[in-house]
Enzyme design. Structure first.
Site, short mmCIF file in Angstrom:
data_model
loop_
_atom_site.label_atom_id
_atom_site.label_comp_id
_atom_site.label_asym_id
_atom_site.label_seq_id
_atom_site.Cartn_x
_atom_site.Cartn_y
_atom_site.Cartn_z
N ASN A 167 0.81 -1.23 0.00
CA ASN A 167 0.00 0.00 0.00
C ASN A 167 0.84 1.28 0.00
OD1 ASN A 167 0.69 -0.81 2.60
ND2 ASN A 167 -1.09 0.13 3.54
N GLY A 243 1.86 -5.48 7.47
CA GLY A 243 0.95 -6.21 6.58
C GLY A 243 -0.27 -6.67 7.33
N THR A 245 -2.97 -8.84 9.61
CA THR A 245 -2.91 -9.45 10.94
C THR A 245 -2.69 -10.97 10.86
OG1 THR A 245 -4.13 -7.64 11.95
CG2 THR A 245 -4.22 -9.75 13.10
N GLY A 248 0.89 -11.54 10.18
CA GLY A 248 1.64 -11.12 11.38
C GLY A 248 1.63 -12.19 12.46
N GLU A 265 3.38 -4.30 12.52
CA GLU A 265 2.43 -3.20 12.25
C GLU A 265 1.36 -3.81 11.36
OE1 GLU A 265 0.38 -0.72 10.84
OE2 GLU A 265 2.03 0.13 9.68
N CYS A 299 -3.56 1.11 6.40
CA CYS A 299 -3.83 0.38 7.64
C CYS A 299 -4.56 1.27 8.65
CB CYS A 299 -2.56 -0.19 8.22
SG CYS A 299 -1.20 0.96 8.21
N GLU A 477 6.88 2.82 14.99
CA GLU A 477 7.80 3.22 13.93
C GLU A 477 7.70 4.72 13.72
OE1 GLU A 477 6.45 0.21 10.90
OE2 GLU A 477 8.54 -0.42 11.11
P1 NAP Z 1 0.24 -9.83 3.61
O1 NAP Z 1 0.03 -11.24 3.24
O2 NAP Z 1 0.29 -9.50 5.03
O3 NAP Z 1 1.57 -9.32 2.87
C1 NAP Z 1 2.45 -8.34 3.38
C2 NAP Z 1 3.89 -8.76 3.11
O4 NAP Z 1 4.15 -10.01 3.73
C3 NAP Z 1 4.21 -8.97 1.63
O5 NAP Z 1 5.55 -8.61 1.39
C4 NAP Z 1 4.02 -10.46 1.48
O6 NAP Z 1 4.68 -10.99 0.35
C5 NAP Z 1 4.60 -10.97 2.78
N1 NAP Z 1 4.13 -12.29 3.18
C6 NAP Z 1 3.03 -12.95 2.77
N2 NAP Z 1 2.94 -14.13 3.38
C7 NAP Z 1 4.00 -14.24 4.21
C8 NAP Z 1 4.45 -15.24 5.13
N3 NAP Z 1 3.79 -16.36 5.31
N4 NAP Z 1 5.59 -15.01 5.82
C9 NAP Z 1 6.26 -13.87 5.66
N5 NAP Z 1 5.89 -12.90 4.80
C10 NAP Z 1 4.76 -13.08 4.09
O7 NAP Z 1 -0.87 -8.91 2.93
P2 NAP Z 1 -1.55 -9.12 1.49
O8 NAP Z 1 -1.82 -10.57 1.25
O9 NAP Z 1 -0.76 -8.38 0.49
O10 NAP Z 1 -2.91 -8.37 1.73
C11 NAP Z 1 -3.96 -9.01 2.41
C12 NAP Z 1 -4.69 -8.08 3.33
O11 NAP Z 1 -3.79 -7.55 4.30
C13 NAP Z 1 -5.27 -6.83 2.69
O12 NAP Z 1 -6.50 -7.08 2.14
C14 NAP Z 1 -5.32 -5.89 3.86
O13 NAP Z 1 -6.48 -6.10 4.60
C15 NAP Z 1 -4.15 -6.28 4.70
N6 NAP Z 1 -2.98 -5.38 4.53
C16 NAP Z 1 -2.64 -4.60 5.59
C17 NAP Z 1 -1.57 -3.73 5.45
C18 NAP Z 1 -1.17 -2.83 6.57
O14 NAP Z 1 -0.47 -1.85 6.34
N7 NAP Z 1 -1.55 -3.08 7.79
C19 NAP Z 1 -0.84 -3.67 4.28
C20 NAP Z 1 -1.19 -4.53 3.24
C21 NAP Z 1 -2.26 -5.38 3.39
P3 NAP Z 1 3.89 -11.17 -1.03
O15 NAP Z 1 3.56 -9.82 -1.49
O16 NAP Z 1 4.89 -11.84 -1.89
O17 NAP Z 1 2.69 -12.01 -0.73
#
Ligand code: NAP
Ligand code: MG
Length: 506
Positions: A167, A243, A245, A248, A265, A299, A477
């Site tokens: 994002n 990313g 929850t 996380g 975060e 977020c 942060e």
């Molecule tokens: P995500 O799965 O949490 O991805 C964030 C980061 O973590 C990306 O670099 C991702 O890589 C990596 N990642 C994914 N699976 C992982 C694992 N098992 N171990 C370590 N790292 C891992 O988020 P998303 O799938 O892109 O989005 C899903 C939802 O998350 C969104 O719809 C939104 O609700 C939420 N989100 C929240 C924030 C925030 O700032 N709090 C930001 C983004 C998304 P890849 O890109 O290669 O999968």
């Protein structure tokens, strides 16, 4: 000058390349598998560039490079002023390439030009902020019994895996890299697969500015594979993650195996409280920005709007009217308010939430549908959406949507507003609109969230602590205290009496 710095100088003007490579140990390299993946422009749906796709062998090389740079390298031994100078140089190179970085961010994320400009500017200021902060970062001298002397010093925690979302691709990279390298750590960054480009270029800029090889490495690749590998690697000392929850929680569990330091975060469902004594036009403008900025993909998006019943009709009339005036269109046009959604998958998630709300009996007042924009027919566009007639148990009220969708409810007094605001498993942002300073302070004190915005549409500047309560994560942060999260505090206790101490007395 490292190889990457030379290569980078040559390509500084050329924005689009055939392949965006990884950076490992100061060199731009392909994946050992030679594989690449495609990154897209979400506004058009068209391919933008190829990106080296890291394997676990690449991630291992990156961790080894970071480990070696930390254990044997010179970065952490530099006098702080010298590290600060390099960080200011990073900021000045970014400044000189500002328009290019903004454009690349817009093309890879679909966000609007104005949003990208603000975020790239903040990224620059993050490096400047931590360049200043590190010079004043110091240990303590503590009161001791006679004959004893104790001081503590902050030592860099070591190798940090930094996993960032799509994002705010550049800003999240800056939030992570700047405090870590300020204290002398080495980092391996795992950018989001959807938006890896600006974090790659930022890594290159770090080298151009004089960060030694191995201190900043980047390995784009699938999160489940590369992210996982980094989190489990015993040579990594700390994980900083932004990313979702669920991811996380997964990271926290895996990091526990080696008891890594952790900053999380995570998601949010931030409340936005408009009291009956608010400046209505100001509250409308701020609430609009609070949810629709960055196309709702924040977020800390204020996605639960609560309005006092006495002003509900007046507020809503203006809020709906202004929402309809928001301009979606060419993200590179400076008049555009909202860019596209980051991917088809994310758009389907958003639309699924809206449909679930309708099925549960809610009313879509405006929006609630995908848009087909002329010239951007294959892009991912979603109309700014306002939903009313919701109940606190609905999915759309409880879960993070991460799109331009706000749910609106009424309240009758301060007590009820606070109760509703806190009725969530998250605790990242919150906003209060009132002219009564006493009320603002009372409510701010009772909200369970890391950030409270009072009559203010913005959530952060370099220096403000950014992070969550409850399931929005932990650690802060963007602030001075972030430096502590990248250091270990070492206590040095010595005795200076003229006679040796003999505690056993034998
Ligand atoms: P995500 O799965 O949490 O991805 C964030 C980061 O973590 C990306 O670099 C991702 O890589 C990596 N990642 C994914 N699976 C992982 C694992 N098992 N171990 C370590 N790292 C891992 O988020 P998303 O799938 O892109 O989005 C899903 C939802 O998350 C969104 O719809 C939104 O609700 C939420 N989100 C929240 C924030 C925030 O700032 N709090 C930001 C983004 C998304 P890849 O890109 O290669 O999968
Ligand atoms: Mg995911």
């Amino acid at each position: 000058m490292s190889k990457v710095a030379t290569q980078n100088k040559m390509e500084a003007i050329e924005m689009k390349r055939d392949v965006y490579q990884m950076v490992i140990n100061g060199e731009r390299v392909d994946s050992e598998s030679k594989e690449t993946f495609t990154t897209y422009n979400p506004a058009t749906g068209k391919p933008l560039a190829q990106v080296a796709k890291a394997t676990t062998a690449d991630a291992e090389r990156a961790v080894e490079a970071a480990r070696n740079a930390f254990d044997n390298g010179k970065w952490k031994k530099y006098p702080v002023n010298k590290r600060a100078r390099v960080m200011n140089k990073i900021a000045s190179i970014m400044r000189s390439r500002f328009n290019e970085l903004v454009e690349l961010e817009v093309l890879n994320s679909g966000k609007s030009l104005v949003a990208a400009q603000g975020q790239v500017m903040q990224s620059i200021e993050d490096f400047e902020f931590y360049a200043g902060a590190i010079v004043g970062h110091r240990g303590t001298v503590n009161n001791m019994p006679g004959g004893f002397f104790n001081y503590s010093q902050n030592e860099p925690v070591g190798v940090c895996a930094q996993i960032i979302p799509w994002n705010y691709p550049m800003m999240m990279a800056a939030w992570k890299i700047a405090p870590a390298i300020a204290v002398g750590c080495s980092v391996v960054i795992k950018p989001a697969s959807l938006t890896p480009l600006t974090a790659i270029v930022l890594t290159e800029i770090c080298h151009e500015a004089g960060v030694p090889e191995g201190v900043v490495n980047i390995v784009p690749g699938p999160g489940a594979l590369i992210g996982d590998y980094l989190v489990e690697n015993p040579n990594v000392d700390k994980v900083a993650f932004t990313g979702s929850t669920p991811t996380g929680k997964d990271i926290m569990q895996k990091a526990s195996q080696t008891l890594k330091r952790l900053t999380l975060e995570l998601g949010g469902k931030s409340p936005n409280l408009v009291f009956e004594d608010a400046d209505i036009d100001g509250a409308v403008a701020g609430s609009l920005f609070g949810i629709f900025y960055n196309t709702g993909q924040s977020c800390e998006a204020r996605s639960r709007l609560y309005v006092h019943e006495d002003i509900y009709d007046e507020f809503m009339e203006k809020f709906v009217e202004k929402t309809k005036q928001l301009k979606l269109g060419d993200p590179l046009d400076k008049g555009t308010h909202l860019g596209s959604i980051v991917s088809r998958g994310q758009l389907e998630v958003i639309d699924g939430y809206v449909k679930s709300a309708i099925e549960e009996g809610a009313t879509v007042v405006t929006g609630g549908e995908e848009l087909k924009l002329e010239g951007f027919e294959d892009g991912h566009w979603y109309a700014p959406t306002i939903i009313t007639d919701v109940t606190p148990d609905m999915k759309v009220v409880r879960e993070e949507i991460f799109g331009p969708v706000v749910v609106v409810q009424k309240f009758k007094d301060e007590k009820e507003a606070i109760k509703q605001a806190n009725d969530t498993e998250f605790g990242l942002g919150s906003a209060i609109w009132t002219k009564d300073q006493g009320r603002a302070t009372r409510v701010a004190n009772q909200i369970q969230a890391g950030i409270v915005m009072v009559n203010c549409p913005f959530s952060a500047f370099p220096g403000t602590p950014f992070g969550g309560y409850k399931q929005s994560g932990f650690g802060r942060e963007l602030c001075i205290e972030t430096l502590d999260l990248y250091t270990e505090q070492k206590s040095i206790l010595s005795y200076y009496g003229s006679k040796p101490v003999n505690p056993f007395g034998v």
